[in-house]
Write an enzyme that holds these catalytic residues in place. Structure first.
Site, PDB file in Angstrom:
ATOM      1  N   TYR A 130       0.880  -1.164   0.000  1.00  0.00           N
ATOM      2  CA  TYR A 130       0.000   0.000   0.000  1.00  0.00           C
ATOM      3  C   TYR A 130       0.920   1.217   0.000  1.00  0.00           C
ATOM      4  O   TYR A 130       1.402   1.647   1.047  1.00  0.00           O
ATOM      5  CB  TYR A 130      -0.902  -0.059   1.225  1.00  0.00           C
ATOM      6  CG  TYR A 130      -1.923   1.055   1.368  1.00  0.00           C
ATOM      7  CD1 TYR A 130      -2.127   2.018   0.385  1.00  0.00           C
ATOM      8  CD2 TYR A 130      -2.709   1.122   2.513  1.00  0.00           C
ATOM      9  CE1 TYR A 130      -3.069   3.023   0.539  1.00  0.00           C
ATOM     10  CE2 TYR A 130      -3.659   2.109   2.685  1.00  0.00           C
ATOM     11  CZ  TYR A 130      -3.829   3.058   1.697  1.00  0.00           C
ATOM     12  OH  TYR A 130      -4.765   4.067   1.855  1.00  0.00           O
ATOM     13  N   LYS A 160      -0.606  -1.035  -4.477  1.00  0.00           N
ATOM     14  CA  LYS A 160      -1.739  -0.106  -4.519  1.00  0.00           C
ATOM     15  C   LYS A 160      -1.108   1.273  -4.541  1.00  0.00           C
ATOM     16  O   LYS A 160      -0.588   1.749  -3.524  1.00  0.00           O
ATOM     17  CB  LYS A 160      -2.643  -0.277  -3.306  1.00  0.00           C
ATOM     18  CG  LYS A 160      -3.797   0.730  -3.217  1.00  0.00           C
ATOM     19  CD  LYS A 160      -4.579   0.528  -1.924  1.00  0.00           C
ATOM     20  CE  LYS A 160      -5.791   1.434  -1.818  1.00  0.00           C
ATOM     21  NZ  LYS A 160      -5.436   2.840  -1.528  1.00  0.00           N
TER      22      LYS A 160
END
Length: 296
Positions: free
Chosen positions: A137, A167
């Protein structure tokens, strides 16, 4: 482990629903998830920034995973397990995978100035504990941690098999493309709602967004139009979405999302302090922008 094709698509970065007493409300979250599934969500990113993850206790974070796990096997589920300490992140990862989640994701460990080798060890440890590669992330605006794709430790990490992909909650989409260039087997998700078409153009397989909680049909049209080669139509809807995003960010994104969900008939409680509550003037402003631009 699911394939890149099975994991592709539009994911809701789920909010955390609270009851009137401020406790996690599993039923309210599940009701919203069912709505999003009916609208065409490919899956859910559970326990991330939109879910106020770092404002929850450890027990509450696991409780949110449990609530969303009602849909394990019915849709794709990604559990965000990031923490400052590896041991805490590992506990979340083991819990989520035990509940039937498909993937775990983690922000880089933040606050302290960890060296690249230490950051990489954190991801290796989570991957080993979960028995599955980890989705990074990448949110440097909040973690203040950049992944230098020229650094040998990060190059090794991205090529190691411990990482599923990224991400990319970072306006630097060139970095995302360079990460995919290092290892074409990785999967990338665009992490900023407002850059969806740009992410698709540079190789993202999907998008994970906070405003998808309350305006998913609009973004699914953008995603599908771009995927079908209808770039101008997709961009026109992206402009409208960005007008909505700009308005909500101006008054406070997470409080605005929760307010708009309640207006749509999905009460999920207020964002936790120190987030503020929208004034009547702010509510009227956001309502006006969304009513003008949002695809019904």
């Amino acid at each position: 482990m699911k394939t890149k094709q099975e994991l592709a698509g539009i994911y809701v970065a789920s909010i955390t629903a609270y009851d009137q007493a401020g406790n996690v409300d599993a039923a309210a979250l599940q009701k919203l998830m069912q709505r999003n599934i009916n609208e065409g969500a490919a899956g859910f990113f559970v326990g991330g920034s939109s879910g106020e993850c770092f404002m929850l206790t450890e027990a509450e974070r696991v409780q949110v995973f449990e609530a969303a796990a009602a849909y394990a096997g019915k849709t794709n589920l990604i559990a965000h397990v990031g923490a400052i300490g590896t041991a805490e992140a590992v506990r979340y990862a083991k819990a989520a995978m035990g509940m039937g989640y498909d993937v775990v994701a983690a922000t880089a460990p933040f606050y302290y100035g960890f060296a690249p080798k230490e950051v990489c060890r954190y991801y290796y440890d989570i991957a080993e504990a979960s028995g599955s590669p980890v989705l990074i992330y990448n949110f440097p605006g909040n973690t203040h941690r950049e992944f230098d794709v020229a650094n040998p430790d990060y190059i090794q990490l991205f090529k190691s098999g411990a990482i599923l992909g990224v991400k990319q909650t970072n306006y630097n989409l060139f970095q995302m493309e360079r990460i995919l260039n290092l290892n074409p087997d990785l999967i990338a998700f665009d992490g900023y709602d407002e850059t969806m078409v740009a992410g698709q153009a540079l190789g993202s397989s999907g998008s994970i967004g906070s405003t998808f909680n309350m305006m998913l049909p609009h973004y699914k049209k953008i995603f599908d139009l771009f995927d079908a080669g209808k770039r101008e139509e997709a961009l026109a809807l992206q402009h409208k979405a960005n007008n909505c995003m700009e308005a909500m960010c101006r008054v406070g994104l997470i409080p605005a999302i929760k307010y708009e969900l309640a207006r749509q008939g999905y009460p999920v409680g207020e964002a936790r302090r120190p987030f503020g509550h929208l004034t009547d003037e702010q509510k009227a402003y956001v309502d006006g922008v969304l009513d003008e631009y949002l695809v019904k």
